[in-house]
Design a protein around this motif. Structure first.
Motif, PDB file in Angstrom:
ATOM      1  N   MET A 164      50.318  17.336  85.268  1.00 29.65           N
ATOM      2  CA  MET A 164      49.786  17.654  83.951  1.00 29.65           C
ATOM      3  C   MET A 164      48.634  16.740  83.541  1.00 29.65           C
ATOM      4  N   GLU A 165      48.747  15.432  83.847  1.00 27.40           N
ATOM      5  CA  GLU A 165      47.670  14.526  83.470  1.00 27.40           C
ATOM      6  C   GLU A 165      46.403  14.819  84.265  1.00 27.40           C
ATOM      7  N   LEU A 166      46.588  15.297  85.512  1.00 26.51           N
ATOM      8  CA  LEU A 166      45.440  15.661  86.340  1.00 26.51           C
ATOM      9  C   LEU A 166      44.777  16.927  85.808  1.00 26.51           C
ATOM     10  N   PHE A 167      45.594  17.831  85.316  1.00 23.13           N
ATOM     11  CA  PHE A 167      45.088  19.077  84.744  1.00 23.13           C
ATOM     12  C   PHE A 167      44.252  18.790  83.504  1.00 23.13           C
ATOM     13  N   ALA A 168      44.757  17.920  82.628  1.00 21.24           N
ATOM     14  CA  ALA A 168      44.025  17.558  81.417  1.00 21.24           C
ATOM     15  C   ALA A 168      42.692  16.912  81.753  1.00 21.24           C
ATOM     16  N   ARG A 169      42.713  16.027  82.753  1.00 12.47           N
ATOM     17  CA  ARG A 169      41.489  15.342  83.162  1.00 12.47           C
ATOM     18  C   ARG A 169      40.486  16.328  83.739  1.00 12.47           C
ATOM     19  N   MET A 170      40.989  17.299  84.506  1.00 12.54           N
ATOM     20  CA  MET A 170      40.109  18.305  85.096  1.00 12.54           C
ATOM     21  C   MET A 170      39.385  19.098  84.005  1.00 12.54           C
ATOM     22  N   LEU A 171      40.121  19.531  82.977  1.00  8.30           N
ATOM     23  CA  LEU A 171      39.509  20.290  81.893  1.00  8.30           C
ATOM     24  C   LEU A 171      38.466  19.459  81.159  1.00  8.30           C
ATOM     25  N   GLN A 172      38.807  18.204  80.897  1.00 14.25           N
ATOM     26  CA  GLN A 172      37.910  17.338  80.148  1.00 14.25           C
ATOM     27  C   GLN A 172      36.657  16.987  80.939  1.00 14.25           C
ATOM     28  N   GLU A 173      36.828  16.575  82.187  1.00 11.17           N
ATOM     29  CA  GLU A 173      35.700  16.086  82.974  1.00 11.17           C
ATOM     30  C   GLU A 173      34.769  17.194  83.437  1.00 11.17           C
ATOM     31  N   HIS A 174      35.279  18.440  83.504  1.00 12.33           N
ATOM     32  CA  HIS A 174      34.456  19.524  84.042  1.00 12.33           C
ATOM     33  C   HIS A 174      34.048  20.544  82.980  1.00 12.33           C
ATOM     34  N   GLU A 175      34.275  20.218  81.726  1.00 12.97           N
ATOM     35  CA  GLU A 175      33.885  21.132  80.656  1.00 12.97           C
ATOM     36  C   GLU A 175      32.375  21.382  80.668  1.00 12.97           C
ATOM     37  N   GLU A 176      31.603  20.345  80.956  1.00 18.07           N
ATOM     38  CA  GLU A 176      30.146  20.500  81.028  1.00 18.07           C
ATOM     39  C   GLU A 176      29.748  21.468  82.137  1.00 18.07           C
ATOM     40  N   ILE A 177      30.467  21.406  83.269  1.00 22.72           N
ATOM     41  CA  ILE A 177      30.196  22.329  84.377  1.00 22.72           C
ATOM     42  C   ILE A 177      30.524  23.761  83.964  1.00 22.72           C
ATOM     43  N   PHE A 178      31.630  23.945  83.243  1.00 18.64           N
ATOM     44  CA  PHE A 178      31.997  25.281  82.768  1.00 18.64           C
ATOM     45  C   PHE A 178      30.906  25.841  81.854  1.00 18.64           C
ATOM     46  N   MET A 179      30.387  24.992  80.971  1.00 12.18           N
ATOM     47  CA  MET A 179      29.363  25.451  80.046  1.00 12.18           C
ATOM     48  C   MET A 179      28.058  25.747  80.786  1.00 12.18           C
ATOM     49  N   ARG A 180      27.670  24.876  81.718  1.00 10.08           N
ATOM     50  CA  ARG A 180      26.416  25.054  82.450  1.00 10.08           C
ATOM     51  C   ARG A 180      26.431  26.327  83.294  1.00 10.08           C
ATOM     52  N   ASN A 181      27.607  26.658  83.833  1.00  4.74           N
ATOM     53  CA  ASN A 181      27.736  27.853  84.671  1.00  4.74           C
ATOM     54  C   ASN A 181      28.236  29.069  83.912  1.00  4.74           C
ATOM     55  N   GLU A 182      28.339  28.938  82.589  1.00  4.05           N
ATOM     56  CA  GLU A 182      28.769  30.039  81.721  1.00  4.05           C
ATOM     57  C   GLU A 182      30.148  30.563  82.111  1.00  4.05           C
ATOM     58  N   VAL A 183      31.088  29.636  82.301  1.00  2.67           N
ATOM     59  CA  VAL A 183      32.460  29.979  82.671  1.00  2.67           C
ATOM     60  C   VAL A 183      33.342  29.958  81.422  1.00  2.67           C
ATOM     61  N   ARG A 184      33.985  31.047  81.168  1.00  2.00           N
ATOM     62  CA  ARG A 184      34.971  31.111  80.091  1.00  2.00           C
ATOM     63  C   ARG A 184      36.339  30.757  80.665  1.00  2.00           C
ATOM     64  N   VAL A 185      37.030  29.813  80.043  1.00  2.00           N
ATOM     65  CA  VAL A 185      38.339  29.371  80.518  1.00  2.00           C
ATOM     66  C   VAL A 185      39.419  29.891  79.576  1.00  2.00           C
ATOM     67  N   SER A 186      40.424  30.548  80.142  1.00  2.00           N
ATOM     68  CA  SER A 186      41.566  31.033  79.367  1.00  2.00           C
ATOM     69  C   SER A 186      42.856  30.637  80.070  1.00  2.00           C
ATOM     70  N   ILE A 187      43.924  30.540  79.294  1.00  2.00           N
ATOM     71  CA  ILE A 187      45.233  30.191  79.829  1.00  2.00           C
ATOM     72  C   ILE A 187      46.158  31.392  79.696  1.00  2.00           C
ATOM     73  N   ILE A 188      46.874  31.725  80.771  1.00  2.00           N
ATOM     74  CA  ILE A 188      47.918  32.743  80.698  1.00  2.00           C
ATOM     75  C   ILE A 188      49.234  32.107  81.128  1.00  2.00           C
ATOM     76  N   GLY A 189      50.326  32.694  80.702  1.00  2.00           N
ATOM     77  CA  GLY A 189      51.628  32.132  81.011  1.00  2.00           C
ATOM     78  C   GLY A 189      52.264  31.538  79.772  1.00  2.00           C
ATOM     79  N   HIS A 202      35.021  34.636  84.165  1.00  2.00           N
ATOM     80  CA  HIS A 202      36.212  34.397  83.346  1.00  2.00           C
ATOM     81  C   HIS A 202      37.261  33.757  84.244  1.00  2.00           C
ATOM     82  N   LEU A 203      37.554  32.481  83.997  1.00  2.00           N
ATOM     83  CA  LEU A 203      38.531  31.732  84.775  1.00  2.00           C
ATOM     84  C   LEU A 203      39.862  31.737  84.036  1.00  2.00           C
TER      85      LEU A 203
END
Length: 211
Positions: free
Chosen positions: A44-69, A98-99
């Motif tokens: 879980m801590e790795l997941f949080a870090r991934m979202l935080q550290e790569h948010e700029e990459i998501f925005m630069r590549n126009e990636v929409r992130v959604s959670i299911i489950g 759409h990720l």
């Protein structure tokens, strides 16, 4: 390299998952793939870090992130819940890819929750039983948030030769590919999977369509 196969601790595999995921996201953006659904099995801590550290990459590549489950049973830390909210809100207007990140997702549970939603609507008089069709059911599934809820290709990288209750309804006509182990999965393996898909003759209820 697979950590179990090479006698390395599981933490090594978890850490290697993040760069592989970001690499695949980038490849999807480059090759015009519109929807990527990934089952999250990170710490879980790795997941949080991934979202935080790569948010700029998501925005630069126009990636929409959604959670299911249903993340509630795993008792996500407040910090992770806040990061999920921030990332999904920040990226919600992106449209190139759409990720969908599946956390504690189960295909059978998804079908059940969709049935409950529809039954409540029938009970409340918002629709009649005869109004229920496949398109309406699709909308009530958790993947109803994406414009392409039916995957063309399912890639299983765990070494298992089964679906394991993932997208049970949505994979009805999906092409299946069982090959490399994650986190070994990179550009070369992705290309091989896509080439395998392109060679197949797809069938939708008896109708043959070239992939």
């Amino acid at each position: 390299m697979n950590p179990k196969r090479n006698g390395l601790p599981p933490m090594f595999g978890h850490q290697a998952m993040v760069p592989r995921l970001i690499e695949v996201v980038g490849l999807c953006c480059t090759w015009g793939i519109k929807v990527l659904t990934v089952e999250v099995d990170f710490l879980m801590e790795l997941f949080a870090r991934m979202l935080q550290e790569h948010e700029e990459i998501f925005m630069r590549n126009e990636v929409r992130v959604s959670i299911i489950g249903n993340p509630n049973p795993v008792k996500l830390p407040i910090s992770l819940q806040n990061q999920i909210t921030k990332t999904t809100e920040t990226t919600k207007n992106n449209s190139k890819l759409h990720l969908l990140l599946a956390i504690n997702y189960g295909g059978k549970d998804d079908i059940l929750q969709a049935c409950r939603k529809i039954s409540h609507k029938v009970k409340d008089g918002l629709m009649k039983p005869e109004d229920i069709n496949e398109s309406l059911f699709d909308e009530e599934l958790e993947t109803g948030i994406t414009e392409l809820p039916y995957p063309d290709l399912f890639i299983r990288t765990s070494g298992e030769l089964r679906l394991s209750n993932f997208l049970a309804w949505q994979l009805a006509y999906t092409e299946l590919y069982f090959k490399s182990l994650w986190p070994d999965f990179g550009e070369r393996e992705f290309i091989m999977a896509l080439q395998s898909f392109q060679r197949r003759q797809r069938r939708f209820g008896g109708q043959d369509i070239k992939a």
